[in-house]
Design a protein around this motif. Structure first.
Motif, short mmCIF file in Angstrom:
data_model
loop_
_atom_site.label_atom_id
_atom_site.label_comp_id
_atom_site.label_asym_id
_atom_site.label_seq_id
_atom_site.Cartn_x
_atom_site.Cartn_y
_atom_site.Cartn_z
N ARG A 142 0.82 -1.21 0.00
CA ARG A 142 0.00 0.00 0.00
C ARG A 142 0.86 1.26 0.00
O ARG A 142 0.60 2.20 -0.75
CB ARG A 142 -0.93 0.00 1.21
N PHE A 143 1.88 1.28 0.83
CA PHE A 143 2.70 2.49 0.96
C PHE A 143 3.35 2.87 -0.37
O PHE A 143 3.25 4.02 -0.81
CB PHE A 143 3.78 2.25 2.03
N TRP A 144 4.00 1.92 -1.02
CA TRP A 144 4.72 2.25 -2.24
C TRP A 144 3.79 2.53 -3.41
O TRP A 144 4.10 3.35 -4.29
CB TRP A 144 5.71 1.15 -2.58
N ASN A 145 2.64 1.90 -3.44
CA ASN A 145 1.71 2.17 -4.54
C ASN A 145 0.98 3.48 -4.36
O ASN A 145 0.65 4.16 -5.34
CB ASN A 145 0.73 1.02 -4.70
N VAL A 146 0.70 3.87 -3.11
CA VAL A 146 0.15 5.21 -2.88
C VAL A 146 1.17 6.26 -3.28
O VAL A 146 0.83 7.30 -3.85
CB VAL A 146 -0.26 5.36 -1.40
N SER A 147 2.45 6.00 -3.02
CA SER A 147 3.50 6.92 -3.44
C SER A 147 3.57 7.01 -4.96
O SER A 147 3.73 8.10 -5.54
CB SER A 147 4.85 6.46 -2.88
N LEU A 148 3.45 5.87 -5.64
CA LEU A 148 3.42 5.87 -7.10
C LEU A 148 2.23 6.67 -7.62
O LEU A 148 2.35 7.44 -8.58
CB LEU A 148 3.35 4.43 -7.62
N ALA A 149 1.08 6.51 -6.98
CA ALA A 149 -0.11 7.26 -7.38
C ALA A 149 0.12 8.76 -7.25
O ALA A 149 -0.29 9.55 -8.12
CB ALA A 149 -1.31 6.84 -6.52
N GLY A 150 0.81 9.17 -6.17
CA GLY A 150 1.11 10.59 -6.01
C GLY A 150 2.05 11.11 -7.08
O GLY A 150 1.91 12.24 -7.55
N ALA A 151 3.03 10.29 -7.48
CA ALA A 151 3.95 10.70 -8.54
C ALA A 151 3.21 10.91 -9.86
O ALA A 151 3.48 11.88 -10.59
CB ALA A 151 5.05 9.66 -8.71
N ILE A 152 2.27 10.04 -10.17
CA ILE A 152 1.49 10.18 -11.41
C ILE A 152 0.65 11.44 -11.36
O ILE A 152 0.57 12.20 -12.33
CB ILE A 152 0.62 8.93 -11.62
N ALA A 153 -0.02 11.69 -10.23
CA ALA A 153 -0.83 12.90 -10.10
C ALA A 153 0.03 14.15 -10.16
O ALA A 153 -0.34 15.15 -10.79
CB ALA A 153 -1.62 12.85 -8.79
N GLY A 154 1.21 14.12 -9.52
CA GLY A 154 2.11 15.26 -9.59
C GLY A 154 2.56 15.55 -11.01
O GLY A 154 2.68 16.72 -11.42
N PHE A 155 2.80 14.50 -11.78
CA PHE A 155 3.15 14.66 -13.20
C PHE A 155 2.03 15.40 -13.93
O PHE A 155 2.29 16.27 -14.76
CB PHE A 155 3.40 13.30 -13.82
N GLY A 156 0.79 15.04 -13.62
CA GLY A 156 -0.33 15.73 -14.25
C GLY A 156 -0.40 17.19 -13.84
O GLY A 156 -0.80 18.05 -14.64
N GLY A 157 -0.01 17.50 -12.59
CA GLY A 157 -0.01 18.89 -12.17
C GLY A 157 0.96 19.74 -12.97
O GLY A 157 0.73 20.95 -13.16
N ALA A 158 2.05 19.14 -13.44
CA ALA A 158 3.03 19.89 -14.23
C ALA A 158 2.44 20.40 -15.53
O ALA A 158 2.95 21.37 -16.11
CB ALA A 158 4.24 19.00 -14.52
#
Length: 431
Positions: free
Chosen positions: A318-334
């Motif tokens: 859960r921890f690492w996949n939630v982190s991956l999800a945040g990275a994807i969303a952050g990419f979209g913010g760019a």
């Protein structure tokens, strides 16, 4: 409105057994019928007269498609009758306890949209169909990345209300890093790190310390909004030219494909961020449903006890996949700063994270469906700009609220009865 009927039978092994259970859901037929009648009365019987023109080609297309004129009143009546027939078929399916297929709802929505556009543009300037779709794709990019992150996070068992904060953090950091280094690609990587850091906090508090996941997400949104607003005022605004003027990505035209009318401008005259988005949607879908990683992820969100039994470290997964999800969303913010606006401003995401969360629910926690839902919301947002540009009589206040009305209607009226991952939002305690 739902009716449940059941039949009971007797077998030798059990005195009473439930043989079948039939669920009749009238939500979709009622919603479709209402909008079909609304179309017939508002757009057909009492609609506007005149010619509506749809412009399908751009000047750089390989070949030109002539504009299509449509007589508004007769066309609205014909399509409204078709809508009534579809609603009647949906009612027949509900009566026989059959589910209304997704493609039926999609066809209904396209016909209703066509009727609305014909009515709204009657006697006015032509509607640039290609421009409408190009704008819809552009506005959908952060929603799609946010929805992909939301699907991954919720599939693994953590409700991600912090998508808004992840998008905003990605937009801020990408503008800062890309401006300071003059390297947009480095800004993209920094945006992923920023979104991941927001997810670290969400994962730590919700997984390790068992804090309510929704509360943590809301707090993170407020925290990131306040922090970025403060840093914008004290850091970016006084140093606008050096810290808030990133170089935007230029559009890349794919040879031949970009010259196809409608499809070319919409899909193949885009920036690298959008091309990466195409790959990301497919990659998340394939990995989620066709790899061992996806099986482990989904089992941690559906039945963590069973996953733990076969040796999966649920909390680590859960921890690492939630982190991956945040990275994807952050990419979209760019995309806000490096692909669209070109600079950061306070609260520039404007609730996109919450619409992305609605797309996750509307898409039933499936990457492809969530992407289509995000495209719908992006289309609704761009529609207000196009109708305002052609001088449509639709009130501007209604057009401003249109994306949010569609969001509410889609989630409440069209989704029907959906089941999220069974363990989503529930902390897992080993043993």
């Amino acid at each position: 409105m739902t009716t449940v009927t059941g039949n009971q039978g007797v077998s030798s092994s059990a005195p009473i057994a439930l043989e079948s259970a039939v669920v009749k859901s009238w939500k979709a037929p009622i919603a479709l019928g209402f909008f079909a009648l609304l179309s017939l009365v508002l757009f057909g019987i009492f609609g506007r007269s005149g010619i509506s023109t749809f412009r399908l080609s751009t000047d750089s297309d390989f070949f030109q498609i002539p504009p299509i004129p449509v007589d508004a009143r007769p066309a609205s009546i014909v399509t409204s009758v078709l809508l009534l027939l579809i609603a009647g078929w949906a009612a027949w399916l509900a009566q026989h306890a059959r589910r209304v297929p997704l493609w039926v709802t999609a066809v209904f929505a396209m016909l209703f949209l066509f009727t609305f556009l014909v009515w709204a543009s009657a006697g006015l300037r032509s509607i640039p169909v290609a421009g409408l779709l190009v704008g819809a794709v552009g506005l959908s990019v952060p929603l799609i990345f946010g929805a992909l992150g939301g699907v991954i996070s919720e599939r693994v068992g953590v409700v991600n209300v912090a998508i808004e904060g992840q998008l905003l953090a990605g937009a801020f950091v990408s503008a800062l890093v890309a401006s300071a280094t003059r390297l947009p690609l480095l800004g993209l990587l920094a945006a992923m790190v920023a979104g991941m850091l927001v997810s670290f906090v969400l994962a730590a508090f919700s997984i390790k310390y068992f804090v309510d996941q929704v509360i943590v997400g809301v707090v993170l949104n407020v925290l990131v909004t306040g922090l970025t607003s403060f840093l914008y005022t004290t850091l970016l605004s006084p140093n606008q030219t050096t810290l808030n003027s990133p170089e935007r990505f230029q559009r890349i035209n794919i040879p031949l494909l970009s010259e196809i009318p409608i499809i070319g401008p919409t899909l193949f005259r885009q920036t690298i961020i959008i091309y990466i988005m195409y790959v990301a949607v497919f990659a998340v879908w394939y990995a989620l449903f066709h790899t061992k990683w996806g099986l482990r992820l989904r089992s941690s969100g559906e039945n963590p006890q069973a996953a733990d039994t076969v040796g999966i470290n649920v909390n680590r997964t859960r921890f690492w996949n939630v982190s991956l999800a945040g990275a994807i969303a952050g990419f979209g913010g760019a995309y806000f700063t490096l692909g669209s606006v070109g600079s950061f401003s306070k609260e520039m995401t404007a609730g996109a994270g919450f619409i992305a969360l609605a797309a996750v629910i509307f898409g039933r926690w499936d990457p492809i469906r969530a992407t289509l839902a995000a495209l719908l919301f992006g289309f609704a947002t761009n529609l207000q700009s196009v109708l305002s540009a052609i001088g449509s009589p639709v009130p501007s206040e209604f057009m401003l609220m249109l994306p949010y009305v569609i969001t509410i209607f889609a989630v409440a009226g069209l989704v029907g009865s959906v089941r999220p991952p069974a363990a989503s939002g529930k902390a897992y305690v080993k043993g």
